[in-house]
Write a protein that holds these residues in place. Sequence first.
Motif, PDB file in Angstrom:
ATOM      1  N   PHE A   1       3.680   2.350  -9.342  1.00 23.72           N
ATOM      2  CA  PHE A   1       3.128   2.353  -7.989  1.00 23.72           C
ATOM      3  C   PHE A   1       2.392   3.661  -7.655  1.00 23.72           C
ATOM      4  O   PHE A   1       1.253   3.641  -7.183  1.00 23.72           O
ATOM      5  N   ALA A   2       3.060   4.774  -7.872  1.00 20.07           N
ATOM      6  CA  ALA A   2       2.509   6.066  -7.445  1.00 20.07           C
ATOM      7  C   ALA A   2       1.895   6.870  -8.578  1.00 20.07           C
ATOM      8  O   ALA A   2       1.342   7.947  -8.336  1.00 20.07           O
ATOM      9  N   GLY A   3       1.983   6.357  -9.794  1.00 17.34           N
ATOM     10  CA  GLY A   3       1.424   7.061 -10.945  1.00 17.34           C
ATOM     11  C   GLY A   3       2.526   7.683 -11.791  1.00 17.34           C
ATOM     12  O   GLY A   3       3.405   8.376 -11.264  1.00 17.34           O
TER      13      GLY A   3
ATOM     14  N   ASP B   1       0.812  -1.219   0.000  1.00 14.73           N
ATOM     15  CA  ASP B   1       0.000   0.000   0.000  1.00 14.73           C
ATOM     16  C   ASP B   1       0.848   1.274   0.000  1.00 14.73           C
ATOM     17  O   ASP B   1       0.405   2.309  -0.500  1.00 14.73           O
ATOM     18  N   MET B   2       2.032   1.210   0.590  1.00 14.33           N
ATOM     19  CA  MET B   2       2.959   2.339   0.615  1.00 14.33           C
ATOM     20  C   MET B   2       4.367   1.811   0.399  1.00 14.33           C
ATOM     21  O   MET B   2       4.661   0.654   0.726  1.00 14.33           O
TER      22      MET B   2
ATOM     23  N   LEU C   1       6.019   6.843  -0.787  1.00 11.64           N
ATOM     24  CA  LEU C   1       5.034   6.909  -1.857  1.00 11.64           C
ATOM     25  C   LEU C   1       3.751   6.205  -1.439  1.00 11.64           C
ATOM     26  O   LEU C   1       3.786   5.092  -0.913  1.00 11.64           O
ATOM     27  N   PHE C   2       2.619   6.854  -1.699  1.00 11.24           N
ATOM     28  CA  PHE C   2       1.314   6.242  -1.489  1.00 11.24           C
ATOM     29  C   PHE C   2       0.859   5.633  -2.828  1.00 11.24           C
ATOM     30  O   PHE C   2       1.017   6.254  -3.871  1.00 11.24           O
ATOM     31  N   ARG C   3       0.328   4.444  -2.771  1.00  9.61           N
ATOM     32  CA  ARG C   3      -0.111   3.777  -3.998  1.00  9.61           C
ATOM     33  C   ARG C   3      -1.258   4.544  -4.629  1.00  9.61           C
ATOM     34  O   ARG C   3      -2.217   4.916  -3.946  1.00  9.61           O
TER      35      ARG C   3
END
Length: 345
Positions: A311-313, A291-292, A340-342
């Motif tokens: 993962f983060a865009g 998730d992170m 990083l947030f997914r």
Amino acid sequence: MKVDQFDFELPKELIAIRPAPSRDGARLLVVNGKSISDSKVTELPDNINPGDLMIFNDTRVIPARLKGKRGIAKMELTLHMNMTGGVWKAFAKPAKKLKVADVINFDGGLDALCTHKGDAGEVTIKFNKSDDELSDALKTAGVMPLPPYIASQRPVDARDEEDYQTIYSKNDGAVAAPTAGLHFTENLQNALKEKGVNSAYVTLHVGAGTFLPVKVDDTEDHKMHEEYGELSKDVADLINETHARGNKVIAVGTTSLRLLESATDEDGVTREFAEATDIFITPGYKFRCVDMLMTNFHLPKSTLFMLVSAFAGFENMKAAYAHAIQNEYRFYSYGDSSILFREDR
């Protein structure tokens, strides 16, 4: 996707050739969707909730770069995957000169027989020692395998023997450090524990293939080298329990993430794992477990920049790296870090 889409210009002076004076003294870029903010590694606990689970890679870097002689000719090997019994896959330089059945002699009575030649300089070699004897011999004959972008600027020295290991490294076998973990100190781990953040350890022996350039034009044509990983049933159960109660799983480093994703099925269930993985993550991949992600900054057109973009865009990471360069973050193994947030969570 075209590999050129993952290119960017990085000023050479932003490549860190030494770590920050204190492990947790580095900067931390927080990327949550289109939101980008500057922080510090010491403030990492502010971004994580009680009950979340951090997964660390406890592999330990071995002295995997060896300089020897094939007869009177110089030969260099960089080990990258242990096949057990004194047999390793390695990258040879100059590879064209090395033939099957050739023997390379190193310091301390260590010899290596070439048993197979593959592509792109990869060879299989069998040492005249194995297990503990080989480990001891490598300490004499080998040096710490610093990444090329550091080793090309200065020689390996005694400081690297400590700087290039995480404080929790345990299982010998990596030929590159899981560098996000280099930022952790006992104080930082205690701060996370005090907040109620859980932790667990997996092992992925990072291979030298992580530094290989992507030589194809399209990501679909690139083949990853295998790396051996282990994730216990207890850790798998802990991951599944964490998700079941609505908490997040945070991978410390892309190595942890690759192992976690390899051990998790399409239904999001993580299982015990003990095998090699060649998982290659690019934009469009559907994440199953993580998730992170805490990770350092990666090379242009590298498989790891492709992974963080997945993962983060893609657009988010292009903006994040532009921000990092403009604000003079330190890049690569000894550099600053990010959380990083997914994007699709």
